[in-house]
Design an enzyme around this catalytic site. Structure first.
Site, PDB file in Angstrom:
ATOM      1  N   HIS A  30      50.705  21.167  46.526  1.00  0.00           N
ATOM      2  CA  HIS A  30      50.707  19.847  47.164  1.00  0.00           C
ATOM      3  C   HIS A  30      51.416  18.821  46.267  1.00  0.00           C
ATOM      4  O   HIS A  30      52.232  18.015  46.743  1.00  0.00           O
ATOM      5  CB  HIS A  30      49.276  19.387  47.421  1.00  0.00           C
ATOM      6  CG  HIS A  30      48.625  20.031  48.606  1.00  0.00           C
ATOM      7  ND1 HIS A  30      49.157  19.955  49.872  1.00  0.00           N
ATOM      8  CD2 HIS A  30      47.473  20.743  48.724  1.00  0.00           C
ATOM      9  CE1 HIS A  30      48.358  20.599  50.720  1.00  0.00           C
ATOM     10  NE2 HIS A  30      47.339  21.088  50.049  1.00  0.00           N
ATOM     11  N   GLU A  74      50.837  21.520  53.711  1.00  0.00           N
ATOM     12  CA  GLU A  74      50.075  22.731  53.426  1.00  0.00           C
ATOM     13  C   GLU A  74      50.987  23.924  53.173  1.00  0.00           C
ATOM     14  O   GLU A  74      50.623  24.847  52.441  1.00  0.00           O
ATOM     15  CB  GLU A  74      49.117  23.019  54.574  1.00  0.00           C
ATOM     16  CG  GLU A  74      48.000  23.972  54.230  1.00  0.00           C
ATOM     17  CD  GLU A  74      47.043  23.427  53.178  1.00  0.00           C
ATOM     18  OE1 GLU A  74      46.424  24.242  52.463  1.00  0.00           O
ATOM     19  OE2 GLU A  74      46.916  22.189  53.055  1.00  0.00           O
ATOM     20  N   HIS A 116      47.064  26.056  44.256  1.00  0.00           N
ATOM     21  CA  HIS A 116      47.167  25.488  45.601  1.00  0.00           C
ATOM     22  C   HIS A 116      47.431  23.983  45.526  1.00  0.00           C
ATOM     23  O   HIS A 116      48.354  23.467  46.174  1.00  0.00           O
ATOM     24  CB  HIS A 116      45.862  25.756  46.353  1.00  0.00           C
ATOM     25  CG  HIS A 116      45.813  25.222  47.747  1.00  0.00           C
ATOM     26  ND1 HIS A 116      46.020  26.008  48.854  1.00  0.00           N
ATOM     27  CD2 HIS A 116      45.572  23.973  48.219  1.00  0.00           C
ATOM     28  CE1 HIS A 116      45.919  25.266  49.948  1.00  0.00           C
ATOM     29  NE2 HIS A 116      45.635  24.025  49.585  1.00  0.00           N
ATOM     30  N   GLU A 117      46.630  23.281  44.738  1.00  0.00           N
ATOM     31  CA  GLU A 117      46.815  21.825  44.633  1.00  0.00           C
ATOM     32  C   GLU A 117      48.120  21.481  43.911  1.00  0.00           C
ATOM     33  O   GLU A 117      48.750  20.465  44.218  1.00  0.00           O
ATOM     34  CB  GLU A 117      45.614  21.191  43.935  1.00  0.00           C
ATOM     35  CG  GLU A 117      44.290  21.371  44.671  1.00  0.00           C
ATOM     36  CD  GLU A 117      44.317  20.887  46.114  1.00  0.00           C
ATOM     37  OE1 GLU A 117      45.078  19.938  46.423  1.00  0.00           O
ATOM     38  OE2 GLU A 117      43.587  21.455  46.951  1.00  0.00           O
TER      39      GLU A 117
END
EC number: 3.4.17.19
Length: 509
Positions: free
Chosen positions: A278, A304, A274-275
């Site tokens: 980003h 996001e 997930h990160e």
């Protein structure tokens, strides 16, 4: 994986007023970038006792950047640039600088400084309160932050609700009522789907949980391995641990954090991916635009979308586990007999009785977001006092998810967000909706995405995102950016179709 300025722009002489404005704004952007490194350091490496000094350092930087952004010289520089003959890209830079200047010019510098220092101290208080399961310790800081943020919103626009003004900090181009309509559409689709799964679907056990606990060192090695596979460049990033996973940086330096849960290594793995999503956005921004709006990300929802794409549309797919499972087996004990099908089911199983948002499954996650948005707004608008928040939180957890936290550390204290800002949770759902729409468009443009995921060939996916999303920076408002990337404005249709097909198949509905 970055783009350069357009040939049409580079062939035209740069108007002097425009160049002067960018020089002035670039200093502001670089100061803000430096403040971001100080924030990262506070969350990751700073000793606990450093908070008072760090708060004053960040407050001084925020006051300095605020003064430079809102002073008369900046107003004149913007007006002069607006009168110049500008290309579309240069006009977009000026538009964004104008928007920031106009939005902040009425906010007193003293309030900016006070708010920044309070946020710095509040985050340390939040960490301590969560660790000690003591909401009363955090309540005074939370109430004071709400009051400061309301004062700021009223200074920006006294004629509109403070919550709406706060929301525009993260989503300047997607109206709140449009977001509310998307929420209603998702609730209409997700609630009955979750109910069907609970009533008709068989339980999907996790072999990763069964094989636990898993040492932090093994999980760290697994996170490093997945980042290597995805192409996260060591020379432009790093992985660390923090109380709440986050990403900080720019197109040259995009750092990520994760955290480890001994009983379930998939929590850290999906958080790391997930990160990475980003970070991929930051690293995909045009490097020659560093310090310009065109070299910055557009909004929290678009940001996001990148993290949710890589987490859900890559790392939670069957092709990913068909390719990655041997690597996981090399780092985690007790899973030698696990099949790709079992791993795929494990990372996608739903568990509505889960208390923690960042550990929630892909469907019930959005009920966590709805809960927070409703409490968020009621608190900001004065319908809930700070002392009423824990009980209100627990009531909504029972209403939406059928479970009540035994401790505030697993309830109202679990998220870091209320130690800094409000009206920000909507971005997570916007991102999920947009991720599905981008995934649909990518599969139209890129040959056999599943085969590439299975083979660990992720560069074409990252390149597509860079070309269609990252490279534009803040050139387009949200709907225009989405149309550029997918051919149509933002819609929840693709997300609803995606989850109904995926979970219908997974649970045999």
């Amino acid at each position: 994986m970055s783009s350069q300025s357009s040939d049409a722009e580079s062939d035209r002489e740069t108007p002097e007023p425009y160049e002067a404005l960018l020089d002035r704004y670039g200093r502001i952007a670089r100061l803000e970038s430096g403040a971001g490194v100080l924030y990262w350091d506070q969350q990751v490496t700073m000793p606990e006792g450093g908070t008072p000094a760090r708060g004053k350092q960040l407050a001084a930087l925020s006051a300095t950047t605020h003064e430079k952004l809102t002073n008369d010289a900046m107003a004149e520089a913007i007006a002069d640039a607006e009168d110049a003959d500008l290309t579309d890209e240069r006009a977009a830079n000026v538009r964004e600088i104008r928007r920031r200047h106009d939005r902040n010019r009425s906010v007193p510098e003293s309030l900016v400084e006070e708010l920044t220092e309070h946020i710095s101290s509040s985050q340390r208080v939040w960490q301590e309160a969560k660790a000690e399961d003591d909401f009363d310790r955090f309540a005074p800081a939370l109430g004071a932050l709400r009051d400061l943020q309301v004062r700021r919103a009223e200074a920006i626009d006294p004629d509109r609700p403070a919550y709406e003004v706060m929301y525009e900090d993260g989503e300047p181009y997607l109206p709140l009522d449009r977001m509310a309509a998307i929420f209603e559409e998702l609730k209409d689709a997700l609630v009955p789907l979750i109910e069907r799964i609970e009533a008709e679907g068989e339980d999907l056990p996790s072999p990763f949980v069964a094989a636990g606990p898993h040492p932090d060192g093994d999980q760290r090695a697994l996170s490093d391995a997945v980042l290597d596979l995805l192409g996260y460049p060591e020379e432009h990033g790093r992985l660390d641990e923090s109380a709440h996973p986050f990403t900080s940086g720019n197109q040259y330096d995009a750092r990520i954090t994760t955290r480890f849960k001994p009983e379930d290594p998939m929590d850290a793995l999906t958080a790391t991916v997930h990160e990475f999503g980003h970070a991929s956005y930051e690293l995909g921004l045009p490097r020659d635009r560093f310090g310009e709006p065109l070299g910055a990300s557009l909004s929290s929802g678009v940001h996001e979308s990148q993290s949710r794409f890589w987490e859900n549309h890559v790392a939670r797919t069957k092709p990913f586990w068909e390719g990655f499972l041997p690597t996981a087996k090399g780092h985690l004990d007790g899973i030698d007999d696990v099949t790709a099908e079992e791993a795929y089911a494990a990372v996608n199983r739903i568990y509505p009785d889960n208390l923690i948002r960042v550990e929630a499954d892909e469907l019930t996650y959005h009920l966590h977001i709805v809960l927070r948005c409703e409490l968020d707004r009621a608190f900001v608008e004065g319908d809930l006092s700070v002392d009423e928040l824990p009980a209100a939180w627990n009531r909504k957890m029972e209403e939406y998810l059928g479970v009540v936290p035994d401790a505030d550390a697993e309830g109202v204290l679990q998220d870091i967000h209320w130690s800094s800002r409000f009206a920000a949770f909507q971005g997570y759902t916007i991102g999920s909706v947009l991720a599905a729409q981008l995934d649909h468009a990518m599969r139209r443009d890129v040959d056999d995405v599943d085969a590439k995921i299975r083979a660990g060939e992720f560069e074409p996916l990252w390149d597509w995102m860079t070309e269609n999303v990252h490279s534009h920076g803040r050139r387009y408002p949200t709907d225009e950016l989405v149309e550029e990337a997918t051919g149509e404005p933002l819609t929840a249709e693709y997300f609803v179709d995606y989850v109904e097909a995926k979970f219908g198949d997974l649970y045999g509905l």
